[in-house]
Design an enzyme around this catalytic site. Structure first.
Site, PDB file in Angstrom:
ATOM      1  N   HIS A  14     -12.981 -39.502  -4.608  1.00 19.93           N
ATOM      2  CA  HIS A  14     -13.945 -38.477  -4.990  1.00 19.93           C
ATOM      3  C   HIS A  14     -14.490 -37.771  -3.743  1.00 19.93           C
ATOM      4  O   HIS A  14     -14.275 -38.225  -2.614  1.00 19.93           O
ATOM      5  CB  HIS A  14     -15.112 -39.076  -5.782  1.00 19.93           C
ATOM      6  CG  HIS A  14     -14.781 -39.366  -7.215  1.00 19.93           C
ATOM      7  ND1 HIS A  14     -14.142 -40.515  -7.608  1.00 19.93           N
ATOM      8  CD2 HIS A  14     -14.991 -38.644  -8.347  1.00 19.93           C
ATOM      9  CE1 HIS A  14     -13.978 -40.505  -8.923  1.00 19.93           C
ATOM     10  NE2 HIS A  14     -14.476 -39.375  -9.393  1.00 19.93           N
ATOM     11  N   LYS A  62     -20.457 -38.006  -3.634  1.00 20.64           N
ATOM     12  CA  LYS A  62     -20.619 -38.986  -4.717  1.00 20.64           C
ATOM     13  C   LYS A  62     -21.374 -40.203  -4.194  1.00 20.64           C
ATOM     14  O   LYS A  62     -21.041 -40.748  -3.137  1.00 20.64           O
ATOM     15  CB  LYS A  62     -19.265 -39.381  -5.303  1.00 20.64           C
ATOM     16  CG  LYS A  62     -19.393 -40.247  -6.556  1.00 20.64           C
ATOM     17  CD  LYS A  62     -18.086 -40.348  -7.310  1.00 20.64           C
ATOM     18  CE  LYS A  62     -18.203 -41.225  -8.539  1.00 20.64           C
ATOM     19  NZ  LYS A  62     -19.202 -40.716  -9.506  1.00 20.64           N
TER      20      LYS A  62
END
Length: 268
Positions: free
Chosen positions: A156, A160
């Site tokens: 990600h 995040k």
């Protein structure tokens, strides 16, 4: 056509803006409210200003103002904020679509309790593709129950805040359940130093964070002489927004209950 009156939490953020754009483009939905935290830079601005449009909906940090006209709330924020919003939804009969990740057991229990008073779709990933992938993983796990090592790799963007991702954890839970295992007992979330040979019953996780990766997930079934990889890669958050609207349509005919995207897609 009956319009779904939808409010969006985290309206100033990347996901919030994607949700607002999707709602504005949906013929059966209208933006009824835009919520953000106190001090957010977008407070007071029109929620659709980033599109060069005027929705007539200002971004506010007031639950009463943001949710007063809404029948649905879509929330992709943080666990503490989502639980506060959900408590309000339960008290006022507002249906909730929750894509927030990082809940502990107490948070998940609070969501289940709220679902006794209003209808909730709670899923760590609202993408239709991801949820079809979950079904494929269930089938694969049953077929590869013996002789295959299972590893889950996820990547990600640098912003995040939780790891592994909620989607990766859900994938692990789907696989573990199909194998009759408990992920809390067999999940391996870190390896360093002399770890010894791999426990064949374990499910390993590897996490990558960097750049602007929207979300990549791969489940590896590694056997002797072959390996099978089941992957899903997101290139845009629009998949999460479209899935959220699909969840809202599913909830339109329900007053209470806790559901997930498997229910929404009829994959049970």
């Amino acid at each position: 056509m009956t319009q779904m009156k939808i409010a969006v939490a985290g309206a100033s953020g990347r996901m919030g803006r994607m949700l607002i754009e999707a709602i504005r483009n949906a013929p059966d939905a209208s933006l009824a409210g835009a919520l953000d935290i106190a001090g957010a830079p977008g407070l007071g601005a029109d929620a659709a200003a980033f599109l060069g449009e005027d929705a007539g909906v200002p971004i506010t940090d007031s639950l009463d103002e943001a949710l007063g006209e809404a029948d649905f709330l879509i929330d992709f924020t943080r666990p503490e904020g989502t639980l506060k919003h959900l408590e309000y939804c339960a008290e006022h009969g507002i249906k909730a679509i929750i894509g927030t990740t990082g809940f502990d057991d107490a948070g998940k229990a609070a969501i289940a309790a709220a679902a006794r008073h209003t209808a909730v779709v709670f899923a760590p990933n609202m993408s239709v593709g991801v949820n079809v992938t979950m079904k494929l993983l269930e089938l694969a796990a049953k077929s590869f129950a013996e002789g295959y090592d299972i590893e889950i790799i996820e990547a990600h963007h640098r912003h995040k805040v939780d790891a592994p991702s909620g989607t990766a954890l859900q994938m692990g839970e789907v696989v573990a359940r199909a194998l009759g295992r408990d992920l809390k007992e067999v999940g391996v979330f870190a390896r360093e130093g002399v770890t010894g040979e791999r426990d064949p019953s374990s499910i390993g996780f590897a996490t990558i964070r960097g750049g602007d990766i929207v979300g990549d997930h791969t489940v590896l079934f590694a056997g002797i002489g072959e390996r099978i990889e089941i992957s899903h890669k997101s290139s845009s958050r629009v998949t999460y927004a479209n899935g959220s609207l699909r969840a809202a349509r599913f909830l339109a005919g329900r007053d209470v209950g806790l559901y997930d995207m498997q229910d929404v897609l009829g994959l049970r």
